[in-house]
Design a protein around this motif. Structure first.
Motif, mmCIF file in Angstrom:
data_model
loop_
_atom_site.group_PDB
_atom_site.id
_atom_site.type_symbol
_atom_site.label_atom_id
_atom_site.label_comp_id
_atom_site.label_asym_id
_atom_site.label_seq_id
_atom_site.Cartn_x
_atom_site.Cartn_y
_atom_site.Cartn_z
ATOM 1 N N SER A 82 55.458 -42.431 145.151
ATOM 2 C CA SER A 82 57.525 -43.278 145.170
ATOM 3 C C SER A 82 58.411 -42.628 145.216
ATOM 4 C CB SER A 82 57.062 -44.454 144.852
ATOM 5 O OG SER A 82 57.258 -44.033 143.324
ATOM 6 N N PHE A 175 65.793 -52.909 149.701
ATOM 7 C CA PHE A 175 66.654 -51.616 148.982
ATOM 8 C C PHE A 175 66.425 -50.498 148.074
ATOM 9 C CE2 PHE A 175 69.064 -50.688 152.425
ATOM 10 C CZ PHE A 175 68.808 -51.427 154.201
ATOM 11 N N ARG A 182 62.875 -48.262 135.216
ATOM 12 C CA ARG A 182 62.621 -47.207 136.057
ATOM 13 C C ARG A 182 62.250 -46.039 135.498
ATOM 14 N NH1 ARG A 182 62.525 -45.975 142.302
ATOM 15 N NH2 ARG A 182 64.571 -46.341 142.574
ATOM 16 N N PHE A 186 64.005 -40.957 138.866
ATOM 17 C CA PHE A 186 64.988 -41.250 140.016
ATOM 18 C C PHE A 186 66.803 -41.311 138.867
ATOM 19 C CE2 PHE A 186 60.874 -43.210 140.534
ATOM 20 C CZ PHE A 186 60.169 -42.899 141.751
ATOM 21 N N VAL A 187 67.542 -41.227 140.360
ATOM 22 C CA VAL A 187 68.840 -40.510 139.558
ATOM 23 C C VAL A 187 69.504 -41.524 138.705
ATOM 24 C CG1 VAL A 187 70.167 -41.641 142.013
ATOM 25 C CG2 VAL A 187 70.518 -39.705 141.127
ATOM 26 N N LYS A 190 67.639 -41.250 135.139
ATOM 27 C CA LYS A 190 68.364 -39.394 134.973
ATOM 28 C C LYS A 190 69.181 -39.970 134.674
ATOM 29 C CE LYS A 190 69.005 -35.275 136.887
ATOM 30 N NZ LYS A 190 68.109 -34.566 137.759
ATOM 31 N N ARG A 207 72.760 -32.481 134.445
ATOM 32 C CA ARG A 207 72.036 -31.760 136.267
ATOM 33 C C ARG A 207 71.506 -32.795 137.108
ATOM 34 N NH1 ARG A 207 73.228 -26.181 134.383
ATOM 35 N NH2 ARG A 207 72.886 -25.609 136.872
ATOM 36 N N GLY A 209 72.300 -33.430 141.842
ATOM 37 C CA GLY A 209 72.007 -33.432 143.259
ATOM 38 C C GLY A 209 73.509 -33.866 144.219
ATOM 39 N N ALA A 213 76.043 -39.269 147.881
ATOM 40 C CA ALA A 213 74.910 -40.229 148.480
ATOM 41 C C ALA A 213 75.101 -41.221 148.416
ATOM 42 C CB ALA A 213 73.533 -39.323 148.705
ATOM 43 N N ARG A 215 73.444 -45.166 147.707
ATOM 44 C CA ARG A 215 72.862 -46.289 148.366
ATOM 45 C C ARG A 215 73.154 -48.107 147.934
ATOM 46 N NH1 ARG A 215 70.644 -42.992 150.102
ATOM 47 N NH2 ARG A 215 69.149 -41.750 149.404
ATOM 48 N N ARG A 276 68.226 -31.483 148.550
ATOM 49 C CA ARG A 276 66.841 -32.165 149.595
ATOM 50 C C ARG A 276 67.085 -31.688 150.886
ATOM 51 N NH1 ARG A 276 65.731 -37.711 147.667
ATOM 52 N NH2 ARG A 276 65.310 -38.106 145.543
ATOM 53 N N LEU A 283 72.877 -46.471 152.715
ATOM 54 C CA LEU A 283 72.437 -47.526 152.465
ATOM 55 C C LEU A 283 73.060 -48.178 152.240
ATOM 56 C CD1 LEU A 283 68.741 -45.759 151.765
ATOM 57 C CD2 LEU A 283 69.467 -46.388 153.786
HETATM 58 O O1 G4F Z 1 67.065 -42.198 142.935
HETATM 59 P P1 G4F Z 1 66.259 -41.498 144.209
HETATM 60 O O2 G4F Z 1 65.741 -40.452 143.768
HETATM 61 O O3 G4F Z 1 65.588 -42.685 144.981
HETATM 62 P P2 G4F Z 1 65.770 -42.676 146.445
HETATM 63 O O4 G4F Z 1 65.237 -41.102 146.813
HETATM 64 O O5 G4F Z 1 66.769 -43.163 147.097
HETATM 65 O O6 G4F Z 1 64.184 -43.009 146.751
HETATM 66 C C1 G4F Z 1 63.827 -44.415 146.233
HETATM 67 O O7 G4F Z 1 64.423 -45.866 146.381
HETATM 68 C C2 G4F Z 1 63.430 -45.825 147.703
HETATM 69 C C3 G4F Z 1 64.114 -47.083 148.289
HETATM 70 O O8 G4F Z 1 65.915 -46.864 149.765
HETATM 71 C C4 G4F Z 1 61.591 -45.975 147.695
HETATM 72 F F1 G4F Z 1 60.972 -46.345 148.912
HETATM 73 C C5 G4F Z 1 61.929 -44.636 147.008
HETATM 74 O O9 G4F Z 1 60.191 -45.069 146.597
HETATM 75 C C6 G4F Z 1 63.132 -44.917 145.571
HETATM 76 O O10 G4F Z 1 62.306 -45.526 144.857
HETATM 77 O O11 G4F Z 1 67.784 -40.484 144.859
HETATM 78 C C7 G4F Z 1 68.236 -41.945 144.743
HETATM 79 C C8 G4F Z 1 70.020 -40.454 145.770
HETATM 80 C C9 G4F Z 1 69.921 -39.395 146.447
HETATM 81 O O12 G4F Z 1 70.300 -39.429 148.001
HETATM 82 C C10 G4F Z 1 69.128 -38.396 146.103
HETATM 83 O O13 G4F Z 1 69.593 -36.966 146.802
HETATM 84 O O14 G4F Z 1 70.396 -40.013 144.764
HETATM 85 C C11 G4F Z 1 70.747 -38.859 144.856
HETATM 86 N N1 G4F Z 1 70.705 -37.701 143.849
HETATM 87 C C12 G4F Z 1 71.685 -36.593 143.653
HETATM 88 N N2 G4F Z 1 70.639 -35.769 142.523
HETATM 89 C C13 G4F Z 1 68.925 -37.771 142.980
HETATM 90 C C14 G4F Z 1 69.492 -36.202 141.986
HETATM 91 N N3 G4F Z 1 68.218 -38.346 142.942
HETATM 92 C C15 G4F Z 1 67.070 -37.521 141.714
HETATM 93 N N4 G4F Z 1 66.251 -38.168 142.329
HETATM 94 N N5 G4F Z 1 67.098 -36.239 140.585
HETATM 95 C C16 G4F Z 1 68.757 -35.769 140.838
HETATM 96 O O15 G4F Z 1 69.344 -35.192 139.740
#
Ligand code: G4F
Ligand code: NAP
Length: 329
Positions: A82, A175, A182, A186-187, A190, A207, A209, A213, A215, A276, A283
């Motif tokens: 995931s 979403f 969690r 995941f951000v 984190k 730290r 990224g 973005a 959500r 990425r 979203l």
């Molecule tokens: O928390 P994320 O890793 O979640 P992402 O990629 O939206 O995916 C999650 O939600 C989806 C539903 O839309 C699920 F299907 C999937 O399984 C998962 O649960 O990242 C969210 C946003 C991204 O845009 C990412 O680029 O946060 C941004 N981000 C910025 N810094 C980061 C970071 N993400 C992560 N994981 N780590 C960072 O340091």
């Protein structure tokens, strides 16, 4: 007593869904893959009430055997690889779990008992480079990661088995939904975990990224209720589940540091390592169909979500510090 099978019961959603099903009077069968160390942290509190069975989305026979033995009336397929960044480094494995795994479960249902009701954990990642704002059930898909592509396969094979074999199969296009359970990569978690550690003097920077973005973040226990509701209707259908609000990663960071009276600018470092190859910039879902047909609505606001996650991490780290102090005393 109805019986439900939950794949991915050790995950965030699996643990909340199992709690909900137990409250509703179900016998809950949780499918877990074999691991060398047990990974039941999220379900330890209900472990005695659920039946754990070994199976794997990569192994067709294990799925068939589980259905034959336990005869569930509902199957919730939550298991998947995931994490989006891992899907870029392990695209083939992600396809095996997250895409073909869905076909294996559906085929097992078709063979053993096509009357079983099926829920597929689809994702807003399928909208990717969004073609419409807000995104709804009819919005065209444009996935931006191997994960999104795999989920899109899982979505369409669910629709296909419904139309081909008359299986009660639903695809929940959920979403992002978060909670203290969690995964830490995941951000949201984190951020809240780092805020708690920084507040308690255990860490000095965070730290991240892409802060821009956006959500649509909701609360996981609300979202598992929508999964269950989808399988209780007269006819199967697909639903978007979302709050209808969007916030940037930076807004999440500001709210989280603000809760502990700290200025995020002093601690957050942007690190290209967390960018990425292709990003999903925005979203925001339109949950009106779920509202109208399922009577579903979210109960936790963005602000409440951030605060409850920071608070949970603060309490968890304070507990660990006390335990460590007691051990050294
Ligand atoms: O928390 P994320 O890793 O979640 P992402 O990629 O939206 O995916 C999650 O939600 C989806 C539903 O839309 C699920 F299907 C999937 O399984 C998962 O649960 O990242 C969210 C946003 C991204 O845009 C990412 O680029 O946060 C941004 N981000 C910025 N810094 C980061 C970071 N993400 C992560 N994981 N780590 C960072 O340091
Ligand atoms: P999660 O915490 O990462 O949990 C994933 C679960 O899948 C874990 O129990 C994991 O087991 C299991 N799993 C992985 N590969 C497996 C395999 N080959 N065989 C059997 N089990 C396997 O994910 P989540 O946040 O609860 O999400 C649940 C589902 O909803 C996933 O399919 C996810 O892609 C989807 N989804 C999530 C969100 C969200 O925002 N949370 C949004 C939309 C869709 P281990 O414990 O052994 O790793």
């Amino acid at each position: 007593m109805p019986t439900a099978l939950v794949t991915g019961i050790t995950g965030q959603d699996g643990s909340y869904l199992a709690e909900l099903l137990l409250e509703q009077g179900y016998k809950v069968i949780g499918m877990v893959r074999r691991t060398s160390t047990i990974n039941f942290d999220r379900i330890r509190h209900i472990q005695e009430q659920v039946e754990i069975v070994q199976g794997d989305l990569l192994d067709q026979m294990s799925l068939i055997s589980i259905l034959q033995e336990y005869r569930p009336s509902e199957v919730y397929n939550l298991a998947a690889q995931s994490f989006v960044p891992t899907s870029f480094t392990q695209p083939v494995l992600t396809g095996e779990f997250t895409a073909l795994g869905v076909t294996r479960v559906l085929d097992a249902i078709r063979i053993v008992d096509p009357a079983i009701r099926f829920y597929q954990a689809s994702s807003s990642e399928m909208f990717g480079k969004v073609q419409e704002v807000p995104q709804r059930e009819s919005t065209p898909f444009y996935p931006r990661s191997p994960y999104g592509v795999a989920k899109l396969y899982g979505h369409w094979i669910t629709v296909n088995y419904r139309e081909s074999y008359d299986i009660y199969a639903c695809s929940g296009i959920l979403f992002n939904h978060e909670s203290p359970r969690r995964g830490l990569e995941f951000v949201t978690h984190k951020i809240t975990n780092a805020v708690a550690r920084i507040k308690l003097g255990l860490e000095s920077e965070l730290r991240l990224g892409n802060l821009e973005a956006r959500r649509d973040w909701g609360y996981a226990p609300d979202y598992v209720r929508a999964m269950w509701l989808m399988l209780q209707q007269d006819a199967p259908d697909d639903y978007v589940v979302a709050t209808g609000e969007t916030h940037s990663v930076q807004e999440f960071v500001e709210e989280a540091f603000g809760y502990v009276d700290m200025d995020w600018r002093e601690f957050v470092v942007q690190d290209p390592k967390f960018y990425r190859p292709a990003e999903v910039d925005l979203l925001v879902g339109d949950p009106s169909k779920a509202g109208k047909h399922l009577g579903w609505e979210p109960s936790v606001s963005f602000r409440e979500l951030v605060r409850l996650m920071v608070q949970a991490d603060l309490e968890a780290w304070e507990r660990r510090l006390k335990q460590a102090a007691a051990l050294t005393a």
